[in-house]
Write an enzyme that holds these catalytic residues in place. Sequence first.
Site, PDB file in Angstrom:
ATOM      1  N   ASN A  82     -13.213   6.090 -31.557  1.00 48.47           N
ATOM      2  CA  ASN A  82     -13.636   5.643 -30.233  1.00 48.47           C
ATOM      3  C   ASN A  82     -13.988   6.781 -29.282  1.00 48.47           C
ATOM      4  OD1 ASN A  82     -10.966   3.505 -30.836  1.00 48.47           O
ATOM      5  ND2 ASN A  82     -13.084   2.863 -31.006  1.00 48.47           N
ATOM      6  N   VAL A  89     -15.036   9.121 -23.918  1.00 44.56           N
ATOM      7  CA  VAL A  89     -14.090   8.150 -24.452  1.00 44.56           C
ATOM      8  C   VAL A  89     -14.622   6.735 -24.242  1.00 44.56           C
ATOM      9  CG1 VAL A  89     -11.735   7.287 -24.314  1.00 44.56           C
ATOM     10  CG2 VAL A  89     -12.202   9.686 -23.868  1.00 44.56           C
ATOM     11  N   CYS A  90     -14.576   5.944 -25.281  1.00 38.46           N
ATOM     12  CA  CYS A  90     -15.039   4.561 -25.185  1.00 38.46           C
ATOM     13  C   CYS A  90     -13.829   3.641 -25.277  1.00 38.46           C
ATOM     14  CB  CYS A  90     -16.015   4.274 -26.322  1.00 38.46           C
ATOM     15  SG  CYS A  90     -16.635   2.599 -26.311  1.00 38.46           S
ATOM     16  N   ILE A  91     -13.383   3.143 -24.152  1.00 43.14           N
ATOM     17  CA  ILE A  91     -12.209   2.290 -24.140  1.00 43.14           C
ATOM     18  C   ILE A  91     -12.396   1.284 -23.010  1.00 43.14           C
ATOM     19  CG2 ILE A  91     -10.925   3.899 -22.679  1.00 43.14           C
ATOM     20  CD1 ILE A  91      -8.387   3.113 -24.085  1.00 43.14           C
TER      21      ILE A  91
END
Lengths: 166, 194
Positions: A82, A89-91
Amino acid sequence: MSFAAANKRLLKEYKALLRESPEGIVAGPIDESNLFEWECLIQGPDETPFEGGVFPATLSFPKDYPLNPPKMKFTCEMFHPNVYKDGAVCISILHSPGDDPNQYEDASERWSPIQSVEKILISVMSMLAEPNDESGANIDASKIWRDNKQEYSRRVRQCARKVLGL
Amino acid sequence: MSQSQSDSTAGLGLPQVAACLLVGYFVFRWFFKANDPSGTAQRRPPPVDPRRLQEQTEVVRGMFPQVSAAAVQAELIRNGGNIEITTERILTNGFLPEPPAPTPAPVARRQPAVAASSASSSSTILSQYTDLITRYNLHSRLHEAESSSTLLGKGKAPATKSDRQLAHHNKRDDMILAARRRMEDMDRKARATG
């Protein structure tokens, strides 16, 4: 006006974090004259390949924080499904409620002004422990994580050691 | 018998026609409806002022020159001219999808160049990272005794700017040094067993 509000809120969060921050997290402005750019460290969660590591990242806050979430970017080499190759950051907690690029997230998981830097960093820490295979940001890492846990661990450990100058 | 048969066919005639018409009507409506949303979506752009769009595109491209103007415009039109959402998308995805052909022509030619430049820039970023010991100049403290400075007790934040900065830096450096020590320990143990 919102700028002043953002400043105030950021200073408040900074002080709170200095007073007492959760285990394994350090965060604060790079220079207090600009409260909108923070640096932070996240400790790798135990019993994961990230264990023992410390991972630096930057947080860039928008002028209308906390209406909109900051952007987070690791400033070290990362190998995680992720985390994009450039460190972003992909969250879901970093996505604003109105904006759902991946169309799968629950609105309640996304950003809202009641979230905080502390909550973001805790979420990212648990993301390190448990990648979300629905939002692949690094395709290589996603694949290796799914198919070859041993190789995944090896690559992650390599990153963890590199950050600490080993 | 033959009488009743012809009766029944004659009796079914009207309802059948009616049913056909009804089905036909719904099929027609369904097609119409299926076409409709795309029709409105394509009709949406006009409310966006072309001059404003141009300005916004320039703003976004000032921040992200690697993204093509066409892709930025398409995204701005899609989200109703919101620069924030556009930059957010670029930052989270690292790129914007190129719009389908109709917008400007040079897009197709530019795309590979964009991919190449973003790939090379990300690889240069990767090699630029320095380890934390070097970044925060901690070499001299590597062999200090453990937990050298816990300057502030829990429960209160320092009151001045410089004290806060100092406290933050101490916390940060201690965490890095502790991790480094731990990692070295782990190495030693691994070597001892292996």
